[in-house]
Design an enzyme around this catalytic site. Structure first.
Site, PDB file in Angstrom:
ATOM      1  N   LYS A 108     -31.553  16.881  -3.202  1.00 36.18           N
ATOM      2  CA  LYS A 108     -31.225  17.870  -3.888  1.00 36.18           C
ATOM      3  C   LYS A 108     -31.177  18.852  -2.658  1.00 36.18           C
ATOM      4  O   LYS A 108     -31.525  18.530  -1.732  1.00 36.18           O
ATOM      5  CB  LYS A 108     -32.853  18.262  -4.330  1.00 36.18           C
ATOM      6  CG  LYS A 108     -32.291  19.194  -5.767  1.00 36.18           C
ATOM      7  CD  LYS A 108     -33.330  19.689  -5.743  1.00 36.18           C
ATOM      8  CE  LYS A 108     -33.920  21.113  -6.701  1.00 36.18           C
ATOM      9  NZ  LYS A 108     -34.971  21.371  -7.701  1.00 36.18           N
ATOM     10  N   HIS A 110     -30.682  22.743  -2.980  1.00 33.36           N
ATOM     11  CA  HIS A 110     -31.005  23.790  -2.616  1.00 33.36           C
ATOM     12  C   HIS A 110     -32.655  24.196  -3.431  1.00 33.36           C
ATOM     13  O   HIS A 110     -33.056  22.464  -2.686  1.00 33.36           O
ATOM     14  CB  HIS A 110     -30.136  24.586  -3.947  1.00 33.36           C
ATOM     15  CG  HIS A 110     -30.068  23.623  -4.991  1.00 33.36           C
ATOM     16  ND1 HIS A 110     -29.700  22.793  -5.312  1.00 33.36           N
ATOM     17  CD2 HIS A 110     -31.119  24.156  -6.161  1.00 33.36           C
ATOM     18  CE1 HIS A 110     -29.759  22.177  -6.661  1.00 33.36           C
ATOM     19  NE2 HIS A 110     -30.800  23.185  -7.309  1.00 33.36           N
TER      20      HIS A 110
END
Ligand code: OMP
Length: 223
Positions: A108, A110
């Protein structure tokens, strides 16, 4: 050696749940196996809860020292989560609350980021899986755990098929489970194994029709 009863209970439970089936199944190695164990069919609250109690029982009985659990994505995630709950309720744990973590398959970029979710990986970590076929997921887990500065302590699986690795014309002397134990220098603890399945076949006349096929398969491929 007398097998602890939870092993036989687990084989019975797997049969009742349709997780363990007898017949003819093509497995990953290309062999035609007279039985198949599909852990994905532990797919209700009650059955996963029971499965987790069996994992917790096998781990406590193993005397492996551990600080936390790691469940490799995806299948290991519910297994580690549910087993942590079962350990918290296990009388042999003296009320210890065992942390757990798992990985994402996709990084990921973010939010919280990273590939790890759950408690920080530290100390002695038990990897939880269903069956070991080629050992790929164990290798990835060991790398993740070491990279985080923690130590793999054991691999906890549901069923050890106890069969030799390698192609038919060059069978290894060892099983994938033994290879994992040797390669990483850690024990592989299983709830049950082919030995326990065979014991049930011997003792339950309703399953007698499957004895010969499983015995022959073990004679050919067993370790
Ligand atoms: P991984 O956790 O991705 O290694 O998947 C387990 C593999 O083992 C799957 O490909 C299953 O089809 C396979 N498998 C079982 O789940 N149960 C068995 O009894 C035998 C196998 C196998 O193919 O050896």
């Amino acid at each position: 050696m007398i097998q602890p009863s939870y092993r036989t209970d687990f084989v019975r439970f797997s049969l009742e749940q349709g997780v363990l089936k007898f017949g003819q199944f093509k497995v990953k190695s290309g062999r035609i196996s007279p039985y198949f164990f599909n852990a994905g069919l532990f797919n209700t609250g009650l059955s996963v809860g029971s499965l987790a109690q069996f994992y917790a029982q096998a781990l406590v009985a193993s005397d492996v020292g551990f600080d936390m659990l790691f469940g490799p994505a995806y299948k290991g995630i519910p297994l580690a989560t549910a087993t942590a709950v079962a350990l918290a309720n296990h009388p042999g744990m003296g009320g210890r609350d065992v942390p757990f973590a798992f990985n994402r398959k996709e990084v990921k970029d973010h939010g919280e980021g990273g590939i790890l979710v759950g408690a920080p990986l530290q100390g002695k970590v038990v990897i939880i899986d269903d069956v070991i076929t080629a050992g790929t997921s164990v290798r990835e887990s060991v790398e993740i755990i070491r990279k985080a500065g923690a130590q793999p302590a054991a691999v906890l699986i549901a069923l050890d098929r106890m069969e030799r690795a390698g192609p038919d014309d060059a069978l290894s002397a060892h099983s994938a489970v033994q290879d994992v134990a040797r390669t990483y220098g850690i024990p592989v603890v299983s709830i049950a194994s082919l030995t326990d399945i065979m014991a049930l076949l011997e003792n339950d006349s309703r399953l007698a029709e499957h004895r010969d096929a499983v015995t022959a398969y073990r004679a050919r491929y067993g370790v």
